[in-house]
Design a protein around this motif. Structure first.
Motif, PDB file in Angstrom:
ATOM      1  N   SER A 181      -1.961  -4.084   2.707  1.00  0.00           N
ATOM      2  CA  SER A 181      -1.783  -3.802   4.135  1.00  0.00           C
ATOM      3  C   SER A 181      -0.687  -2.755   4.357  1.00  0.00           C
ATOM      4  N   ALA A 182       0.309  -2.716   3.461  1.00  0.00           N
ATOM      5  CA  ALA A 182       1.386  -1.720   3.592  1.00  0.00           C
ATOM      6  C   ALA A 182       0.830  -0.314   3.413  1.00  0.00           C
ATOM      7  N   PHE A 183      -0.104  -0.130   2.462  1.00  0.00           N
ATOM      8  CA  PHE A 183      -0.722   1.184   2.293  1.00  0.00           C
ATOM      9  C   PHE A 183      -1.557   1.558   3.512  1.00  0.00           C
ATOM     10  N   THR A 184      -2.293   0.588   4.051  1.00  0.00           N
ATOM     11  CA  THR A 184      -3.101   0.869   5.236  1.00  0.00           C
ATOM     12  C   THR A 184      -2.231   1.335   6.397  1.00  0.00           C
ATOM     13  N   GLN A 185      -1.078   0.720   6.554  1.00  0.00           N
ATOM     14  CA  GLN A 185      -0.163   1.157   7.610  1.00  0.00           C
ATOM     15  C   GLN A 185       0.311   2.591   7.368  1.00  0.00           C
ATOM     16  N   VAL A 186       0.602   2.934   6.099  1.00  0.00           N
ATOM     17  CA  VAL A 186       0.979   4.314   5.772  1.00  0.00           C
ATOM     18  C   VAL A 186      -0.169   5.268   6.090  1.00  0.00           C
ATOM     19  N   GLU A 187      -1.392   4.866   5.740  1.00  0.00           N
ATOM     20  CA  GLU A 187      -2.556   5.698   6.000  1.00  0.00           C
ATOM     21  C   GLU A 187      -2.747   5.938   7.491  1.00  0.00           C
ATOM     22  N   ILE A 188      -2.608   4.890   8.292  1.00  0.00           N
ATOM     23  CA  ILE A 188      -2.765   5.032   9.742  1.00  0.00           C
ATOM     24  C   ILE A 188      -1.710   5.962  10.314  1.00  0.00           C
ATOM     25  N   TRP A 189      -0.448   5.766   9.890  1.00  0.00           N
ATOM     26  CA  TRP A 189       0.638   6.583  10.434  1.00  0.00           C
ATOM     27  C   TRP A 189       0.464   8.060  10.083  1.00  0.00           C
ATOM     28  N   PHE A 190       0.156   8.364   8.829  1.00  0.00           N
ATOM     29  CA  PHE A 190       0.030   9.767   8.441  1.00  0.00           C
ATOM     30  C   PHE A 190      -1.223  10.410   9.027  1.00  0.00           C
ATOM     31  N   ARG A 191      -2.296   9.660   9.127  1.00  0.00           N
ATOM     32  CA  ARG A 191      -3.479  10.208   9.803  1.00  0.00           C
ATOM     33  C   ARG A 191      -3.151  10.527  11.265  1.00  0.00           C
ATOM     34  N   THR A 192      -2.394   9.665  11.905  1.00  0.00           N
ATOM     35  CA  THR A 192      -2.011   9.897  13.295  1.00  0.00           C
ATOM     36  C   THR A 192      -1.125  11.131  13.427  1.00  0.00           C
ATOM     37  N   VAL A 193      -0.177  11.289  12.494  1.00  0.00           N
ATOM     38  CA  VAL A 193       0.704  12.465  12.519  1.00  0.00           C
ATOM     39  C   VAL A 193      -0.109  13.740  12.331  1.00  0.00           C
ATOM     40  N   PHE A 194      -0.988  13.759  11.329  1.00  0.00           N
ATOM     41  CA  PHE A 194      -1.821  14.935  11.107  1.00  0.00           C
ATOM     42  C   PHE A 194      -2.744  15.193  12.293  1.00  0.00           C
ATOM     43  N   LEU A 195      -3.253  14.124  12.892  1.00  0.00           N
ATOM     44  CA  LEU A 195      -4.123  14.283  14.058  1.00  0.00           C
ATOM     45  C   LEU A 195      -3.367  14.938  15.214  1.00  0.00           C
TER      46      LEU A 195
END
Length: 485
Positions: free
Chosen positions: A182-196
């Protein structure tokens, strides 16, 4: 015969000195390295829960692996895999053993009250699998894959019918539940949001910078960046958080389609750029249609391969490409053939463009800039592919296994950082220059742009590979051609 030159909005590429253009590349590489470093510091991707299970016969003579409970799950765990790895009785043997096994799988979810509810509406699921064992270890069998998490806990029962062969070869079987941390998923969501968010900002800025100019006056690079930026928004996927709200495989399948669409368009972009830079008249049938057909076939096969298993797993979570090898290998061979054709076609256009235009002012600059970023993107992508899969890319089932997912957060951020930061750099360099409005009719014509430059040699002269005398010569010839017309 003078070369036909296309009018266009003057790009910032023409006004940047060699030093500033190098700084753009340094900035791009710096942000890319920062993203990879952030990935190295991020949590691991996969969580593994292992159980070593003894082989126990039931009253009917079948081997039953005792009921195993998955770790407590949340939607942030994204997916769940169950793998079985037999442990050999005789580990000193040098023989390679192939054995066919047919595991029957029954699995349940545990509701909020602790009751077990079957996930199957029919009999236990069963597919014949081929298992290979060497002196060191046996292959792992992917028994079960859930494309999305709908419950917090699952229980699985596995039964094997070929009792004698299994008990003679194996002393136990290691069952492994694998899921995303779940910690990786949170990292994935945050960085996808930043790039978006960054992509949205660049898209708005780039659109506003070209708003004063008519579409017909845009250069071919400016038009393509305008197409790629919205598709980069899809690549970063604003719908990705829905995967943790909606209990369905659809959001993950849409994510795969978005990524395939952006990457296919990027492939089409490189074909068009190296061809169009030396050809102004571009009819749809002769110029665009062959390239679109080639890239669309690659896109279609990539989408089919990425969604094939997800669609089959809706009714059969034990489905695997290993049970449908013939059809899968057929598609894979076609994909490799198309990829080879694309590579040869791109190489031909690339070499031809450089032979014809490498010494022509400004045209050579456009070619070199596009080539540098193409080489970086392809080299990094190929390096990640080789480091991740190695020779497994030729294996008949590599797409279906857990190994096809991100091996680490560094892989995830290197790919996303590469695509995003390279396109941001392209958007900046291809955006209109400060004096583009005054030269909006002939800015893509190197002769007219050079008439407005000072007589003194500068860093730009060195960058574009032209001396002052050569520039004036070229300009006079071009203006003479205009007068004759």
């Amino acid at each position: 015969m003078p070369r036909e030159i296309e009018a266009g909005v003057q790009m910032k590429l023409y006004t940047l000195t060699k030093r500033r253009l190098a700084m753009v590349f340094v900035m791009f590489m710096s942000f890319f390295i920062i993203s990879v470093t952030a990935g190295l510091a991020a949590p691991d991707v996969i969580y593994t829960d292992s159980h070593n299970v003894k082989l126990i016969k039931n009253e009917y003579g079948s081997l039953v692996l005792s009921v195993n409970t998955s770790p407590i799950l949340t939607p942030l765990n994204q997916q769940l895999w169950l793998l079985a790895t037999p442990v050999l009785v005789n580990k000193d043997s040098n023989d390679t053993v192939d054995i066919a096994v047919t595991p029957q799988i029954n699995f349940f979810h545990v509701d909020s009250e602790g009751h077990e509810q079957s996930e199957l509406s029919g009999p236990p699921l069963s597919h014949r699998r081929q298992l290979t064992c060497t002196s060191e270890k046996c292959d792992s069998l992917l028994l079960l894959h859930l494309g999305y998490i709908n419950h917090s806990e699952y229980k699985v029962t596995v039964k094997l019918d070929n009792t004698e062969e299994v008990t003679d070869l194996f002393e136990s079987i290691t069952l492994e539940f694998k899921t995303y941390k779940s910690a990786f998923t949170q990292v994935e969501i945050w960085f996808r949001t930043v790039f978006l968010a960054l992509t949205f900002i660049f898209t708005i800025w780039y659109t506003r910078s070209l708003k004063p100019y008519h579409w017909d006056d845009w250069s071919i690079e400016q038009k393509w960046v305008m197409i790629l930026l919205p598709l980069l928004l899809l690549y970063n996927n604003p719908l990705f958080p829905l995967a943790f709200i909606v209990a369905s495989f659809a959001p993950f399948m849409v994510d795969g389609i978005f990524q395939a669409t952006f990457l296919a368009t990027l492939l089409l972009y490189y074909l068009c750029i190296y061809h169009s830079i030396r050809e102004v008249k571009r009819s749809f049938v002769r110029f665009y249609l062959p390239k679109i057909l080639l890239v669309c076939l690659i896109w279609l096969i990539a989408v089919v391969l990425s969604t094939w298993q997800a669609v089959n797993e809706r009714t059969d979570p034990t489905y695997n490409y290993r049970v449908d090898t013939v059809n899968f290998m057929g598609l894979k061979v076609v994909l490799f053939v198309l990829a080879a054709l694309y590579t040869l076609f791109l190489f031909y256009l690339f070499i031809t463009a450089f032979i014809e235009l490498r010494n022509v002012a400004y045209f050579g600059l456009r070619l070199r800039f596009a080539a540098v970023y193409m080489v970086v993107i392809f080299s990094v992508s190929l390096a990640i592919l080789i480091l991740r899969f190695g020779t497994q890319i030729l294996d008949e089932s590599f797409v279906s296994e857990i190994s096809t997912r991100y091996g680490s957060a560094a892989e995830f951020l290197s790919l996303y950082g590469l695509m995003n930061f390279s396109l941001y750099a392209m958007a900046y360099v291809y955006s209109p220059s400060k004096n583009a409005l005054s030269e909006s009719r002939f800015p893509d014509n190197p002769a007219v742009s050079m008439l407005n430059e000072s007589d003194s040699e500068s860093d730009s002269d060195i960058l574009y590979g032209r001396s002052k005398d050569e520039k004036i010569d070229y300009s006079v010839n071009f203006m003479g051609n205009l007068d004759s017309d």
